[in-house]
Design a protein around this motif. Structure first.
Motif, PDB file in Angstrom:
ATOM      1  N   GLU A 122       1.163  -1.292  -0.383  1.00  0.00           N
ATOM      2  CA  GLU A 122      -0.144   0.216   0.306  1.00  0.00           C
ATOM      3  C   GLU A 122       0.920   1.453   0.302  1.00  0.00           C
ATOM      4  OE1 GLU A 122      -3.324  -0.401   0.336  1.00  0.00           O
ATOM      5  OE2 GLU A 122      -3.371  -2.282   0.428  1.00  0.00           O
ATOM      6  N   SER A 123       0.387   2.249  -0.077  1.00  0.00           N
ATOM      7  CA  SER A 123       0.860   3.668   0.054  1.00  0.00           C
ATOM      8  C   SER A 123       0.965   3.874   0.892  1.00  0.00           C
ATOM      9  CB  SER A 123       0.197   4.538  -1.854  1.00  0.00           C
ATOM     10  OG  SER A 123      -0.926   4.800  -0.929  1.00  0.00           O
ATOM     11  N   THR A 124       1.587   5.088   1.492  1.00  0.00           N
ATOM     12  CA  THR A 124       2.098   5.753   2.787  1.00  0.00           C
ATOM     13  C   THR A 124       0.673   6.357   3.286  1.00  0.00           C
ATOM     14  OG1 THR A 124       4.139   6.232   2.635  1.00  0.00           O
ATOM     15  CG2 THR A 124       2.950   7.695   4.176  1.00  0.00           C
ATOM     16  N   GLN A 125       0.225   6.460   4.696  1.00  0.00           N
ATOM     17  CA  GLN A 125      -1.248   6.571   4.813  1.00  0.00           C
ATOM     18  C   GLN A 125      -0.779   7.292   6.167  1.00  0.00           C
ATOM     19  OE1 GLN A 125      -3.426   2.771   6.397  1.00  0.00           O
ATOM     20  NE2 GLN A 125      -2.379   1.430   5.111  1.00  0.00           N
ATOM     21  N   VAL A 126      -1.591   8.112   5.607  1.00  0.00           N
ATOM     22  CA  VAL A 126      -1.345   9.338   6.923  1.00  0.00           C
ATOM     23  C   VAL A 126      -2.699   9.800   7.766  1.00  0.00           C
ATOM     24  CG1 VAL A 126      -1.017  12.333   6.675  1.00  0.00           C
ATOM     25  CG2 VAL A 126      -0.319  10.718   4.296  1.00  0.00           C
ATOM     26  N   PHE A 127      -1.913  10.486   8.725  1.00  0.00           N
ATOM     27  CA  PHE A 127      -2.965  10.319  10.030  1.00  0.00           C
ATOM     28  C   PHE A 127      -2.451  11.712  10.639  1.00  0.00           C
ATOM     29  CE2 PHE A 127      -2.393   6.138   9.413  1.00  0.00           C
ATOM     30  CZ  PHE A 127      -4.129   5.340   9.385  1.00  0.00           C
ATOM     31  N   LEU A 128      -3.644  12.133  11.416  1.00  0.00           N
ATOM     32  CA  LEU A 128      -3.649  13.430  12.491  1.00  0.00           C
ATOM     33  C   LEU A 128      -2.973  14.760  11.633  1.00  0.00           C
ATOM     34  CD1 LEU A 128      -2.243  11.666  15.461  1.00  0.00           C
ATOM     35  CD2 LEU A 128      -4.231  13.032  15.005  1.00  0.00           C
ATOM     36  N   LEU A 187       1.585  11.773  11.321  1.00  0.00           N
ATOM     37  CA  LEU A 187       1.799  10.813  11.953  1.00  0.00           C
ATOM     38  C   LEU A 187       1.453   9.724  10.850  1.00  0.00           C
ATOM     39  CD1 LEU A 187       2.303   7.104  13.505  1.00  0.00           C
ATOM     40  CD2 LEU A 187       0.443   7.600  13.442  1.00  0.00           C
ATOM     41  N   ARG A 188       2.683   9.274  10.183  1.00  0.00           N
ATOM     42  CA  ARG A 188       2.208   8.640   8.975  1.00  0.00           C
ATOM     43  C   ARG A 188       2.930   6.970   9.342  1.00  0.00           C
ATOM     44  NH1 ARG A 188       6.159  12.681   4.904  1.00  0.00           N
ATOM     45  NH2 ARG A 188       4.708  14.127   4.699  1.00  0.00           N
ATOM     46  N   LEU A 189       2.159   5.887   8.515  1.00  0.00           N
ATOM     47  CA  LEU A 189       2.561   4.832   8.701  1.00  0.00           C
ATOM     48  C   LEU A 189       3.206   4.110   7.114  1.00  0.00           C
ATOM     49  CD1 LEU A 189      -0.402   3.712  10.656  1.00  0.00           C
ATOM     50  CD2 LEU A 189       2.179   4.022  11.624  1.00  0.00           C
ATOM     51  N   SER A 190       3.762   3.274   6.958  1.00  0.00           N
ATOM     52  CA  SER A 190       4.381   3.063   5.942  1.00  0.00           C
ATOM     53  C   SER A 190       5.100   1.741   5.886  1.00  0.00           C
ATOM     54  CB  SER A 190       5.087   4.388   4.942  1.00  0.00           C
ATOM     55  OG  SER A 190       6.155   4.977   4.936  1.00  0.00           O
ATOM     56  N   PHE A 191       5.318   1.167   4.905  1.00  0.00           N
ATOM     57  CA  PHE A 191       6.053  -0.704   5.877  1.00  0.00           C
ATOM     58  C   PHE A 191       7.632   0.344   4.966  1.00  0.00           C
ATOM     59  CE2 PHE A 191       7.436  -4.319   3.608  1.00  0.00           C
ATOM     60  CZ  PHE A 191       7.776  -5.363   5.335  1.00  0.00           C
ATOM     61  N   ALA A 192       8.383  -0.584   5.200  1.00  0.00           N
ATOM     62  CA  ALA A 192       9.765  -0.969   4.957  1.00  0.00           C
ATOM     63  C   ALA A 192      10.826  -1.774   5.977  1.00  0.00           C
ATOM     64  CB  ALA A 192      10.247   1.398   5.305  1.00  0.00           C
ATOM     65  N   GLY A 242      17.729 -11.301   7.828  1.00  0.00           N
ATOM     66  CA  GLY A 242      18.445  -9.592   8.047  1.00  0.00           C
ATOM     67  C   GLY A 242      17.966  -8.207   8.259  1.00  0.00           C
ATOM     68  N   ARG A 243      17.068  -8.288   7.494  1.00  0.00           N
ATOM     69  CA  ARG A 243      16.510  -7.386   7.857  1.00  0.00           C
ATOM     70  C   ARG A 243      14.943  -6.704   8.913  1.00  0.00           C
ATOM     71  NH1 ARG A 243      15.634  -9.418   2.629  1.00  0.00           N
ATOM     72  NH2 ARG A 243      13.539  -9.455   3.270  1.00  0.00           N
ATOM     73  N   VAL A 244      14.456  -6.003   9.379  1.00  0.00           N
ATOM     74  CA  VAL A 244      13.866  -5.521  10.884  1.00  0.00           C
ATOM     75  C   VAL A 244      12.485  -4.299   9.818  1.00  0.00           C
ATOM     76  CG1 VAL A 244      13.263  -3.909  12.710  1.00  0.00           C
ATOM     77  CG2 VAL A 244      15.661  -5.739  12.491  1.00  0.00           C
ATOM     78  N   VAL A 245      11.352  -5.008  10.168  1.00  0.00           N
ATOM     79  CA  VAL A 245      10.545  -4.728   9.750  1.00  0.00           C
ATOM     80  C   VAL A 245       9.819  -3.410  10.170  1.00  0.00           C
ATOM     81  CG1 VAL A 245       7.826  -4.349   9.676  1.00  0.00           C
ATOM     82  CG2 VAL A 245       8.874  -6.416   9.082  1.00  0.00           C
ATOM     83  N   ASP A 246      10.017  -1.971   9.499  1.00  0.00           N
ATOM     84  CA  ASP A 246       9.446  -0.992  10.544  1.00  0.00           C
ATOM     85  C   ASP A 246       8.010  -0.488   9.781  1.00  0.00           C
ATOM     86  OD1 ASP A 246      11.761  -0.694  12.685  1.00  0.00           O
ATOM     87  OD2 ASP A 246      13.173   0.235  10.506  1.00  0.00           O
ATOM     88  N   PHE A 247       7.663   0.641  10.560  1.00  0.00           N
ATOM     89  CA  PHE A 247       6.623   1.529   9.809  1.00  0.00           C
ATOM     90  C   PHE A 247       6.263   2.362   9.770  1.00  0.00           C
ATOM     91  CE2 PHE A 247       5.222  -1.283  13.181  1.00  0.00           C
ATOM     92  CZ  PHE A 247       4.591  -0.524  14.079  1.00  0.00           C
ATOM     93  N   MET A 248       6.431   3.125  10.882  1.00  0.00           N
ATOM     94  CA  MET A 248       5.718   4.570  11.794  1.00  0.00           C
ATOM     95  C   MET A 248       6.468   5.211  11.089  1.00  0.00           C
ATOM     96  SD  MET A 248       4.423   3.558  15.443  1.00  0.00           S
ATOM     97  CE  MET A 248       5.993   2.857  16.468  1.00  0.00           C
TER      98      MET A 248
END
Length: 172
Positions: free
Chosen positions: A35-41, A45-50, A120-126
């Motif tokens: 999904e594309s970045t989700q924007v709040f407030l 706050l932005r949520l996106s998968f990385a 070897g990767r860590v999921v980030d999203f905020m």
């Protein structure tokens, strides 16, 4: 602090930290990956998968895979094991110090687990920020690590200073 109380406290903090982090990462994978970045407030706050192959702010992410393994999996794993052993065995830790170290171990353990199961990767999203002033992208484990570090600093400031009683710091 009684050993049984400390073990209960540490176990609850570890389970809560790892559980919340892993649950939110699974949500990020299922809801944000494609999904594309989700924007709040209003963009605060932005949520996106990385997926981050490095450490804080992707430091070391461009290192060769073997170096990242020894640094982020082997060395971090040894550090976490040593810190956990100290946390469980030490008789000198105050409750605030125990919580701080448990948050650091819990956050580190959850990100370490990610690296083991995610090549070897860590999921980030905020991501937080205003306009162009933004944090790096992070996860709940990173929040626990930072909170633990902050509490450890606070606990250090509250520690006994020779000649003063605890709680008298800064009062003359």
């Amino acid at each position: 602090m009684a050993r049984r109380y400390r073990l209960t406290l540490v176990s609850l903090v570890l389970a809560g930290t790892v559980g919340c982090d892993q649950a939110t990462k699974q949500l990020a994978i299922s809801q944000l990956r494609d999904e594309s970045t989700q924007v709040f407030l209003g963009g605060l706050l932005r949520l996106s998968f990385a997926e981050n192959p490095g450490a804080f702010l992707s430091l070391g992410g461009n290192l060769p895979h073997a170096v990242r393994f020894w640094l982020f999996i082997a060395a971090v794993g040894a550090f976490l094991l040593g810190t956990l052993a100290y946390l469980v065995m030490s008789r000198r830790l105050e409750p605030l110090q125990s919580v701080a170290l448990a948050l650091i171990v819990g956050g580190g353990l959850s990100n370490w687990f990610d690296r083991l199961v995610n090549d070897g990767r860590v999921v980030d999203f905020m991501n937080l920020g205003i306009g162009s002033l933004r944090t790096g992208i992070f996860n709940v484990a990173d929040v626990a690590l930072m909170l633990g570090a902050g509490l450890l600093i606070l606990a250090g400031r509250r520690a006994n200073i020779p000649g003063e009683r605890q709680g008298d710091l800064g009062q003359g």
